[in-house]
Design an enzyme around this catalytic site. Structure first.
Site, PDB file in Angstrom:
ATOM      1  N   LEU A 242       0.811  -1.213   0.000  1.00  0.00           N
ATOM      2  CA  LEU A 242       0.000   0.000   0.000  1.00  0.00           C
ATOM      3  C   LEU A 242       0.848   1.268   0.000  1.00  0.00           C
ATOM      4  CD1 LEU A 242      -3.017  -0.891   2.315  1.00  0.00           C
ATOM      5  CD2 LEU A 242      -3.037  -0.488  -0.148  1.00  0.00           C
ATOM      6  N   ARG A 246      -0.233   3.821  -2.742  1.00  0.00           N
ATOM      7  CA  ARG A 246      -0.671   5.187  -2.456  1.00  0.00           C
ATOM      8  C   ARG A 246       0.021   6.195  -3.361  1.00  0.00           C
ATOM      9  NH1 ARG A 246      -0.614   3.913   4.041  1.00  0.00           N
ATOM     10  NH2 ARG A 246      -2.790   3.168   4.115  1.00  0.00           N
ATOM     11  N   PHE A 365     -10.129   5.769  -1.460  1.00  0.00           N
ATOM     12  CA  PHE A 365      -9.495   4.458  -1.619  1.00  0.00           C
ATOM     13  C   PHE A 365      -7.990   4.507  -1.374  1.00  0.00           C
ATOM     14  CE2 PHE A 365      -9.803   4.764  -6.613  1.00  0.00           C
ATOM     15  CZ  PHE A 365      -8.886   5.808  -6.622  1.00  0.00           C
ATOM     16  N   GLU A 366      -7.400   3.317  -1.268  1.00  0.00           N
ATOM     17  CA  GLU A 366      -5.987   3.134  -0.857  1.00  0.00           C
ATOM     18  C   GLU A 366      -5.724   3.757   0.514  1.00  0.00           C
ATOM     19  OE1 GLU A 366      -4.280   1.151  -2.354  1.00  0.00           O
ATOM     20  OE2 GLU A 366      -4.461   1.250  -4.518  1.00  0.00           O
ATOM     21  N   GLY A 367      -6.730   3.721   1.368  1.00  0.00           N
ATOM     22  CA  GLY A 367      -6.637   4.335   2.683  1.00  0.00           C
ATOM     23  C   GLY A 367      -7.233   5.725   2.660  1.00  0.00           C
TER      24      GLY A 367
END
Length: 384
Positions: A242, A246, A365-367
């Site tokens: 991730l 990111r 998304f992606e955190g």
């Protein structure tokens, strides 16, 4: 206007030129119709794969492009400035390959990477679940080892999965024991495995070229040699992946913001009111200047994190900063671009309303960006 780039060598300059050519000739003519019809751009991904653009940041010895993250991310940005759904898809695919490259054995790399990096396969990344988003360690999807130890059986449902139903494999994180975050493991599940079921597409407000579905493993068998790393290493693999993922979203968000800025500048230079272009009025001129500052600062932020990664230095905090800054700036720039066009920006005659809808999800998304702030603050406090 094309972003001004300082690239490390002639190969990188040629790569950016190739990307711009593909975007102009093959992506730009199709993006509006495809997004309106919510068509999955399968042929576009095949074209990018044949052109070597789906494997750029991985070693040539494994079939990758051998490019630095600094160069790869600028390719993603270029694609996003023309077709955001495709740029997100490129980032997702690269993310799915990471566990094999970084955690696989030599035998696993030899068996899996030629297909994953060769340009004909597209991957999906299965991490989130209906009741497990930011709290990854609470996932319930489980892999049970069969009696002879040769395979696992997967049961459970993954949510918000890009490329679901179109992917050739699913890089999946599932539970192999009940020891919280230490009980997760990573598997590469082939799309033709038995017992994979797909829910209807999510009805999203944007990125309509990126189909997102729930994926259910209903007793899906997976060979044991498709587990990356040891049992219990799944959380470490997911978090490391991730960090790089990111950066992919940060670069894509920057490309989207650049497209919105370019459209706003063109309109402000052509639209006249009171006998002169509206961009000459200070209220709009200053808005355009702030948009340019936001795009330029976003680009510098993700490139800084990429250069740390390329140098082999820690970059988790900087990746979180880049994701936060680039996506917040994309939301701001696309919102202001709609304002520059006024009523025209609110219509589908111009792409600005689509850019605005696409920008919103980059903060999620992606955190989520709230998680990015948590990551950043924890890194700061650890440094005391």
């Amino acid at each position: 206007m094309p972003a001004v780039r300082i690239l490390p060598d002639e190969d990188a300059r040629d790569l950016i030129a190739l990307t711009r050519e593909i975007c102009a000739k093959d992506l730009a003519p199709r993006v509006d119709e495809s997004e309106r019809a919510a068509l999955f751009p399968q042929e576009t991904f095949r074209l990018l794969g044949r052109s070597g653009l789906l494997s750029l940041p991985y070693p040539e010895e494994h079939g990758g492009g051998g490019q630095s993250y600094e160069v790869y991310l600028q390719v993603v940005e270029e694609i996003a400035s023309v077709w955001m759904s495709v740029a997100v898809g490129v980032s997702v695919h690269v993310l799915t390959c990471y566990p094999v490259v970084a955690w696989g054995t030599d035998g696993q790399r030899d068996a899996l990477l030629p297909g994953m990096l060769g340009g004909e396969q597209l991957g999906a990344y299965c991490l989130s679940e209906p009741d497990s988003g930011s709290d990854v360690a609470s996932m319930r999807t489980r892999a049970t080892l069969v009696a002879d130890g040769s395979a696992y059986t997967l049961r459970g449902t993954k949510a918000w999965i890009s490329h679901a139903g179109h992917a050739d494999y699913y890089t999946s994180f599932v539970r192999t024991s009940d020891v919280g975050a230490r009980g997760l493991s990573c598997f590469v599940v082939p799309a033709d495995a038995d017992g994979i079921e797909f829910a209807p597409r999510e009805r999203k407000m944007g990125l309509d070229g990126d189909p997102v579905r729930q994926v259910t493993f209903a007793g899906t068998p997976v060979d044991a040699d498709r587990r990356m790393g040891d049992e219990g290493q799944g959380m470490a693999i997911a978090m490391a992946a991730l960090d790089s993922g990111r950066l992919g979203i940060a670069a894509a968000a920057t490309g989207l913001a650049q497209a919105a800025l370019d459209a706003a500048v063109r309109y402000a230079g052509e639209r006249e009111q009171f006998g002169r272009p509206i961009g000459e009025f200070q209220g709009l001129g200053f808005m355009l200047a702030d948009m340019e500052a936001a795009v330029t600062s976003a680009r510098a932020t993700y490139l800084h994190a990429a250069r740390l990664s390329d140098a082999g230095r820690p970059f988790s905090r900087e990746a979180a900063v880049a994701k936060l800054v680039c996506t917040d700036n994309a939301m701001r720039v696309t919102t202001d671009a709609v304002q520059v066009l006024g009523g025209a920006g609110y219509t589908q005659d111009f792409p600005l309303e689509r850019y605005l809808r696409e920008a919103k999800v980059t903060q999620i998304f992606e955190g989520t960006n709230q998680i990015q702030r948590l990551v950043i603050s924890r890194h700061l406090l650890k440094s005391i």
